[in-house]
Scaffold this active site. Structure first.
Site, PDB file in Angstrom:
ATOM      1  N   PRO A   1       0.628  -9.986   4.447  1.00  0.00           N
ATOM      2  CG  PRO A   1       0.129  -9.048   6.496  1.00  0.00           C
ATOM      3  CD  PRO A   1       1.274  -9.332   5.587  1.00  0.00           C
ATOM      4  CB  THR A   2      -2.602  -9.514   0.114  1.00  0.00           C
ATOM      5  OG1 THR A   2      -3.451 -10.645   0.378  1.00  0.00           O
ATOM      6  CG2 THR A   2      -1.182 -10.001  -0.101  1.00  0.00           C
TER       7      THR A   2
ATOM      8  CG  ASN B   1       6.400  -7.306   9.294  1.00  0.00           C
ATOM      9  OD1 ASN B   1       6.603  -8.447   9.707  1.00  0.00           O
ATOM     10  ND2 ASN B   1       5.562  -7.053   8.302  1.00  0.00           N
ATOM     11  N   PRO B   2       4.887  -5.776  12.008  1.00  0.00           N
ATOM     12  CG  PRO B   2       3.720  -3.736  12.077  1.00  0.00           C
ATOM     13  CD  PRO B   2       4.877  -4.413  11.411  1.00  0.00           C
ATOM     14  CB  CYS B   3       1.580  -9.068   9.791  1.00  0.00           C
ATOM     15  SG  CYS B   3       0.240  -7.874   9.862  1.00  0.00           S
TER      16      CYS B   3
ATOM     17  CB  ALA C   1       4.838  -2.304   3.809  1.00  0.00           C
ATOM     18  CB  CYS C   2       8.093  -4.334   6.795  1.00  0.00           C
ATOM     19  SG  CYS C   2       6.728  -5.185   6.002  1.00  0.00           S
TER      20      CYS C   2
ATOM     21  CB  THR D   1      -6.011  -2.756   1.124  1.00  0.00           C
ATOM     22  OG1 THR D   1      -6.296  -2.557   2.505  1.00  0.00           O
ATOM     23  CG2 THR D   1      -6.795  -1.753   0.302  1.00  0.00           C
ATOM     24  CB  ILE D   2      -2.812  -5.102  -2.485  1.00  0.00           C
ATOM     25  CG1 ILE D   2      -2.232  -6.327  -1.779  1.00  0.00           C
ATOM     26  CG2 ILE D   2      -2.158  -3.830  -2.017  1.00  0.00           C
ATOM     27  CD1 ILE D   2      -0.756  -6.558  -2.090  1.00  0.00           C
TER      28      ILE D   2
ATOM     29  CB  SER E   1      -0.964  -0.003   1.189  1.00  0.00           C
ATOM     30  OG  SER E   1      -2.006  -0.926   0.982  1.00  0.00           O
TER      31      SER E   1
ATOM     32  CD  GLU F   1       4.658  -9.714   6.723  1.00  0.00           C
ATOM     33  OE1 GLU F   1       4.642  -8.619   6.139  1.00  0.00           O
ATOM     34  OE2 GLU F   1       4.051  -9.922   7.797  1.00  0.00           O
TER      35      GLU F   1
END
Length: 829
Positions: A472-473, A322-324, A125-126, A475-476, A110, A326
């Site tokens: 994580p995807t 990172n937050p998720c 993003a990360c 929104t995309i 994003s 991965e």
């Protein structure tokens, strides 16, 4: 190369990032390029979050076609660094990048879509930031967090370097409050900046299992109003796992990060005074599992595995993700992500459907170049991040649309064939992205930290230290009109909010997975009534009129037992440089022992981390509304009415009563529930312990007095149960109803059994003694065993335990290590 040697100045970095302006960049792409093939909802999501808006009027002033060309030309501008003056080459690359996005074959993360070619220019993003054991170091990280999250990035932190609570502070002669107090400071900083950001700030807080404050950290989110913008994880070490397997009864040893001294972890009483007892390794593991069962947190990160497989150990040790989860990253490092849509690469239908492996490989090479270019055109928020990102040149190419591809190929997700296809998809991606990186290295040179890395030892010259991840995807995947990441579909049909009228009323549009819709229409059983049923149920299992082969194929998240979820994560992890963002979904009826089985399975299957979520385990809205700094449901936007005084009703001297026996850590608990036979409302609860002792019985009496006061004031028994359930203590006991962790937890379990019996057989039958309340309860589900997970799971209604989206009031899903809304594209990460 130690991260501490990186530049620590606040001056702008040298001009090593490309100016996003390019001689190719214009408002419109060349006329011969096709328009993006986007769904109506994808366009609405772009309008809300990605397309440029007029600063004066707030009106959208960019089309999706223009957005993709803006991104393509910005990222292609990096080609001029390596082939200066070759405008035709740059144009060709820009056209390739545009085609990948416009065809929905690939989407970058994003921040890239939002910021490429715009003033902010931050495309990653990360991020992981260091948290040093000093006030200056802590607040430097908080400042960096604000800059990153303002631009739409997510941040991860290890708080393991901070000295524990009560430890000495030499400069003042006092003692420190420990990591938890500083996590609160970081969380408040995120709250302060999230309203001005593109999306809500997301964080990961991590603590080592051998840190002296680990017991406090495990329970730090018991108050669900705290740390709402944080995921938390425990980094579990190999020595801890070895001790757990050897003898879980041995004392758990922790290390003070300041003095480096080891000591047994003491248990504390309510006044935080030592009790004389110590935590065992098994008790710490139990606490992690019990809280994961209760709320989905903490997650577990197997940090020694991550570092053992880290190809750039010469850069330093990895401490956080990172937050998720991965992307395990070095301090000050970042990663830009992108995902290839697997579903769109399946050609043909029915028995002739086949995955186009050649097109897949071609897409991997194009997108590896795309992500490597992003590193050069990126505007990093701090020079330390700029330096580290260009030192490691880490990228994260992954997949989405996996569930769609399986549907098209006629392969059930929960099958050996599904696992084999997933493993092959990731093997090809890993190998081809490494090959693409080698080709780029021939053109552009190896990543600066290559010398001394595992890649050098293998004799392979790569442009990027890492190339693959599964991110994580949320929104995309909506933009690409596909399923998210490697997760199964959350539901085959759901309501999407696509717009609001002038009065602010939403327009709701039903959306059905396109593969299922075509299959159902072809088989002649598709109808509006069927779609309504699927939206309500979330599954086609057990729906009359649907062929069994379709019920077996079109499975959704809760049709699949946790063991299959875990095995699929492991199948992808075997051929992935970084890690996997995936949630292991459990039904609400799952026990702590079910969660334990999955955690043990994660150890055995050699994954790098595990995140679980038991449906309905969070009984309050986990996100803060834009209009409020407190966690609340969307309906709670108005000012609350003044609280009225509770007026407990006076009860008659004779009332009907039911008795439930429940095992607890203090012996059998005998619970008596007084019920008004007219209204059916519970009015009092009394409980006694068979052998609990004076202290335990007096505590139980106090709990029951307060509960009875609540019930006599027309309070809900269900709400009281949700408050008592999962409260832990130093004593736990396994039962057929799951692990009971305290008096309050045992009381909640017994009362929940009563409510289940009441619902199943009716209050009158219970009061008249016509049924046995114990027999009325459904049997506890069998633990999920690694050997051979069941092919089918009990269908359930995913609407039973809904959390509302703060944006559209739709149903939130816990998938891909993230909280997201399939209806409007809202994402916590």
């Amino acid at each position: 190369m130690n991260p501490s040697t990186l530049p620590q100045t606040d001056e702008a970095p040298a001009s090593t990032s490309m100016d996003p302006a390019s001689h190719l960049r214009c408002v419109d792409p060349p006329a011969d390029l096709p328009d993006p093939g986007l769904s109506e909802n994808a366009v609405k999501v772009l309008e809300r979050r990605y397309l440029k808006k007029d600063l004066t009027t707030g009106e959208v002033c960019e089309t999706p076609r223009q957005l993709f060309w803006r991104v393509a030309t910005c990222v292609a501008a990096a080609e001029a660094l390596y082939r200066p003056g070759d405008a035709q080459h740059e144009l060709t690359i820009a056209r390739d990048f545009y085609g990948m996005m416009a065809s929905r074959t690939f989407m970058p993360n994003s921040p890239c879509l939002m910021n490429a070619g715009r003033e902010m220019g931050m495309l990653s993003a990360c991020f992981v930031l260091p948290v040093e054991d000093s006030v200056d170091g802590i607040f430097e990280s908080i400042r960096a967090t604000a800059l990153i999250q303002k631009a739409g990035g997510g941040t991860g932190f290890s708080f393991s370097r901070l000295r524990p609570r009560g430890d000495q502070v030499s400069s003042s002669g006092g003692t420190t409050e420990g990591p938890l107090s500083f996590i609160q400071v970081f969380s408040k900083a995120t709250d302060a900046i999230q309203q001005g950001a593109f999306r809500r700030g997301a964080n990961m807080g991590i603590l080592r299992v051998d840190h002296p404050d680990v017991a406090d950290f495990i329970v730090c989110k018991d108050d669900r109003t705290q740390l709402t913008n944080y995921n938390i994880s425990i980094t579990v070490t190999d020595p801890f796992i070895e001790k757990l397997r050897e003898d879980p009864g041995q004392v758990h040893m922790v290390q003070n990060p300041r003095t480096k001294e080891w000591s047994p972890l003491a248990k504390l009483d309510g006044q935080r005074q030592p009790t004389g007892a110590h935590w065992t390794v098994g008790e710490i593991w139990d606490a992690i599992i019990d809280h994961a069962w209760e709320s989905g947190e903490p997650g577990v990160v197997f940090i020694d595995r991550i570092n053992a497989r880290n190809p750039i150990k010469n850069v330093g040790m990895i401490e956080a993700t990172n937050p998720c989860g991965e992307q395990p990253l070095h301090p000050w490092d970042s990663c830009n992500l992108g995902s290839i849509n697997l579903g769109i690469l399946v050609e043909g239908t029915g028995s002739s459907a086949a995955f186009n492996w050649d097109l897949y490989k071609s897409a991997i090479h194009t997108t590896t170049r795309f992500l490597d270019n992003v590193i050069d055109v990126n505007h990093y928020p701090l020079p330390q991040i700029d330096n580290m990102s260009k030192t490691t040149r880490r990228i994260g190419l992954g997949v989405m649309g996996f569930a769609d591809a399986l549907y098209k190929l006629g392969i059930p997700y929960n099958s050996e064939a599904g696992l084999q296809f997933g493993e092959e998809v990731m093997r090809v991606m890993n190998e081809e992205s490494h090959l693409a990186s080698e080709i780029l290295a021939e053109e552009r040179g190896v990543f600066p930290a290559w010398e001394g890395s595992d890649w050098e030892a293998q004799g392979r010259k790569l442009r990027n230290s890492y190339t693959t991840t599964v991110a994580p995807t949320g929104t995309i995947s909506i933009l690409a009109d596909c399923s998210g990441g490697i997760e199964p579909m959350f539901s085959l049909a759901f309501n999407r909010q696509i717009m609001k009228d002038s009065q602010g009323n939403p327009t709701i549009m039903r959306e059905v997975n396109y593969v299922f819709r075509e299959a159902a229409q072809g088989a002649g059983y598709y109808s509006d009534e069927l779609v309504d049923a699927i939206i309500e149920r979330g599954t086609v299992h057990g729906v009359e009129g649907i062929p069994k082969e379709h019920q077996d194929l079109f499975v959704t998240a809760h049709d699949i037992t946790p063991g299959w979820h875990m095995r699929m994560q492991a199948a992808f992890q075997r051929n992935c440089d970084a890690s996997i963002s995936k949630t292991i979904n459990f039904p609400n009826s799952a026990t702590a022992d079910d969660v334990r089985a999955i955690y043990e399975m994660a150890i055995d299957l050699d994954v790098k981390g595990v995140t679980v979520y038991r449906d309905g385990c969070r009984d309050m809205q986990p996100m803060a509304l834009k209009s409020s700094t407190k966690a609340a449901t969307p309906e709670a936007t108005a000012a609350p009415a003044p609280a009225s005084e509770l007026l407990p009703m006076k009860l008659p001297e004779i009332m009907s009563c039911l008795r439930i026996r429940q095992m607890t850590p203090f012996g059998n608990m005998h619970i008596k529930v007084t019920v008004d036979p007219v209204s059916g409302m519970e009015r009092e609860v009394f409980a006694q312990l068979g052998k609990g002792g004076d202290v335990a019985n007096s505590d139980l009496e106090a709990i029951c007095r307060m509960l009875s006061l609540w019930l006599r004031s027309n309070g809900s028994l269900e709400r009281a149960i949700s408050q008592f359930s999962g409260i832990g203590s130093s004593l736990t006991v396994p039962t057929k109803d799951g692990r009971i962790m305290s008096l309050a937890d045992g009381l909640a379990t017994g009362l929940q059994r009563y409510l289940a019996a009441k619902e199943a057989h009716g209050l009158e039958a219970l009061l008249l003694g016509r049924v046995d309340p114990n027999a009325a309860m459904p049997a506890s589900p069998e633990p999920v065993m690694p050997a051979a997970p069941a092919a089918e799971a009990r269908p359930r209604n995913v609407g039973e335990y809904k959390l509302k989206c703060p944006s559209c009031s739709g149903t939130l899903a816990f998938q891909e290590g993230c909280v997201k809304c399939h209806g409007c594209g809202f994402s916590q990460c």
